[in-house]
Motif scaffolding. Structure first.
Motif, PDB file in Angstrom:
ATOM      1  N   ASN A   1       0.855  -1.181   0.000  1.00  0.00           N
ATOM      2  CA  ASN A   1       0.000   0.000   0.000  1.00  0.00           C
ATOM      3  C   ASN A   1       0.898   1.240   0.000  1.00  0.00           C
ATOM      4  O   ASN A   1       1.267   1.762   1.048  1.00  0.00           O
ATOM      5  N   THR A   2       1.239   1.709  -1.191  1.00  0.00           N
ATOM      6  CA  THR A   2       2.168   2.834  -1.317  1.00  0.00           C
ATOM      7  C   THR A   2       1.488   4.185  -1.175  1.00  0.00           C
ATOM      8  O   THR A   2       2.167   5.209  -1.049  1.00  0.00           O
ATOM      9  N   SER A   3       0.156   4.216  -1.192  1.00  0.00           N
ATOM     10  CA  SER A   3      -0.564   5.496  -1.112  1.00  0.00           C
ATOM     11  C   SER A   3      -1.041   5.814   0.303  1.00  0.00           C
ATOM     12  O   SER A   3      -1.592   6.888   0.548  1.00  0.00           O
ATOM     13  N   ASN A   4      -0.837   4.860   1.211  1.00  0.00           N
ATOM     14  CA  ASN A   4      -1.217   5.044   2.621  1.00  0.00           C
ATOM     15  C   ASN A   4      -2.704   5.357   2.770  1.00  0.00           C
ATOM     16  O   ASN A   4      -3.107   6.145   3.618  1.00  0.00           O
ATOM     17  N   GLU A   5      -3.519   4.712   1.935  1.00  0.00           N
ATOM     18  CA  GLU A   5      -4.963   4.904   1.978  1.00  0.00           C
ATOM     19  C   GLU A   5      -5.623   3.715   2.659  1.00  0.00           C
ATOM     20  O   GLU A   5      -5.328   2.559   2.345  1.00  0.00           O
TER      21      GLU A   5
ATOM     22  N   GLY B   1      -2.941  -4.111   1.047  1.00  0.00           N
ATOM     23  CA  GLY B   1      -1.497  -4.096   0.835  1.00  0.00           C
ATOM     24  C   GLY B   1      -0.764  -3.866   2.141  1.00  0.00           C
ATOM     25  O   GLY B   1      -1.247  -3.187   3.045  1.00  0.00           O
ATOM     26  N   ILE B   2       0.425  -4.417   2.239  1.00  0.00           N
ATOM     27  CA  ILE B   2       1.259  -4.255   3.422  1.00  0.00           C
ATOM     28  C   ILE B   2       1.856  -2.850   3.437  1.00  0.00           C
ATOM     29  O   ILE B   2       2.136  -2.269   2.385  1.00  0.00           O
TER      30      ILE B   2
ATOM     31  N   LEU C   1       6.824  -7.221  -6.663  1.00  0.00           N
ATOM     32  CA  LEU C   1       5.903  -6.414  -5.875  1.00  0.00           C
ATOM     33  C   LEU C   1       4.781  -5.863  -6.742  1.00  0.00           C
ATOM     34  O   LEU C   1       4.939  -5.688  -7.949  1.00  0.00           O
ATOM     35  N   MET C   2       3.658  -5.562  -6.089  1.00  0.00           N
ATOM     36  CA  MET C   2       2.522  -4.935  -6.778  1.00  0.00           C
ATOM     37  C   MET C   2       1.997  -3.791  -5.935  1.00  0.00           C
ATOM     38  O   MET C   2       1.991  -3.864  -4.700  1.00  0.00           O
ATOM     39  N   THR C   3       1.564  -2.734  -6.583  1.00  0.00           N
ATOM     40  CA  THR C   3       0.834  -1.671  -5.892  1.00  0.00           C
ATOM     41  C   THR C   3      -0.245  -1.111  -6.792  1.00  0.00           C
ATOM     42  O   THR C   3      -0.152  -1.189  -8.017  1.00  0.00           O
TER      43      THR C   3
ATOM     44  N   ILE D   1       8.190   4.654  -4.385  1.00  0.00           N
ATOM     45  CA  ILE D   1       8.237   3.863  -3.150  1.00  0.00           C
ATOM     46  C   ILE D   1       8.405   2.385  -3.481  1.00  0.00           C
ATOM     47  O   ILE D   1       9.220   1.675  -2.882  1.00  0.00           O
ATOM     48  N   LEU D   2       7.626   1.907  -4.451  1.00  0.00           N
ATOM     49  CA  LEU D   2       7.694   0.491  -4.814  1.00  0.00           C
ATOM     50  C   LEU D   2       9.049   0.150  -5.422  1.00  0.00           C
ATOM     51  O   LEU D   2       9.642  -0.889  -5.098  1.00  0.00           O
TER      52      LEU D   2
END
Length: 252
Positions: free
Chosen positions: A129-133, A138-139, A162-164, A181-182
């Protein structure tokens, strides 16, 4: 219908080609994954019969519904939705070759146990979870290395990358920050040199931001409505998916 879909497919492939050229990357480095959420098997077969081989579903129920009609047409099926542990047996039954949405140890353990009983292995991507939503699965990026290390102990799970989903925003630099970030996380994990872990794949970017994703290192871009929906044109900027359909929106 067929003409529109093939036109749209050509547009997307051309955008990928141009983005690779601009980024100094080979087009062979970027795969197009066609997200087939709510798309009929009839429409999916059109792209499979015209050179596309990689599709993905968000929901196990749709895998079931389309399986018989698609099974004799050569393709690989990934799963990109939130996977409940009680649906693992169905993922294996309907020939999913990669789960891109592995985001917790409990799921990894139960998937491993099921694979052991069937004497099989499976490719997986760790979803971050790269958007912090809160609306996205997502981790957390800060916990991703430790989760990867723990999952690496399961020999049936072949970690490929990895996936985001990234941020749904028209502001490209905010979206780019998620992709960075990813990419940085990928490099951090590579430096950890964890056994049984490959970090070749970065699944990120959708129809509206695939160019940005490719610039930041995507190896898989996920596109759905922009191919299967109404006809699109090369000079348009598309946001075809809903901004937030809840925590199941892993489509492109």
């Amino acid at each position: 219908m067929k003409d529109d879909i093939l036109h749209n497919l050509a547009v997307i492939n051309n955008r990928i080609k141009n983005a690779c050229a601009k980024s100094g990357r080979n087009t062979d480095e970027v795969k197009l994954l066609l997200a087939t959420k709510t798309v009929s098997a009839e429409r999916i077969k059109i792209v499979l019969e015209h050179g596309q081989t990689l599709i993905a579903e968000n929901k196990v129920q749709e895998l079931k519904e389309k399986y018989e009609e698609l099974k004799d047409t050569s393709h690989k099926n990934h799963f990109i939705g939130h996977l409940q542990t009680n649906k693992i047996k169905d993922i294996l039954k309907y020939d999913v070759t990669c789960v891109q949405s592995l985001d917790r140890l409990e799921l990894a353990e139960k998937l491993h146990q099921r694979l052991l009983t069937e004497n099989r292995t499976m490719d997986v991507l760790i979803q971050v979870n790269t958007s912090n939503e809160e609306s996205k699965f997502g981790i957390d990026p800060g916990e991703a290395i430790e989760l990867t290390r723990k999952i690496s102990h399961y020999p049936t799970l072949k970690i490929k990358g990895l996936m985001t989903i990234g941020l749904f925003s028209a502001e490209s630099e905010k979206v780019r920050a998620c992709f960075k970030i990813l990419k940085n996380l990928q490099q951090d994990i590579i430096r950890e040199n964890i056994p049984n872990v490959e970090m070749k794949e970065l699944s990120m970017g959708m129809s509206g931001d695939l160019e940005t994703a490719i610039e930041e290192g995507a190896t898989i871009v996920r596109v759905g409505t922009a191919v299967f929906g109404a006809r699109i044109y090369p000079d348009s900027y598309y946001w075809n998916e809903g901004r937030n359909e809840g925590k199941t929106n892993n489509q492109a």
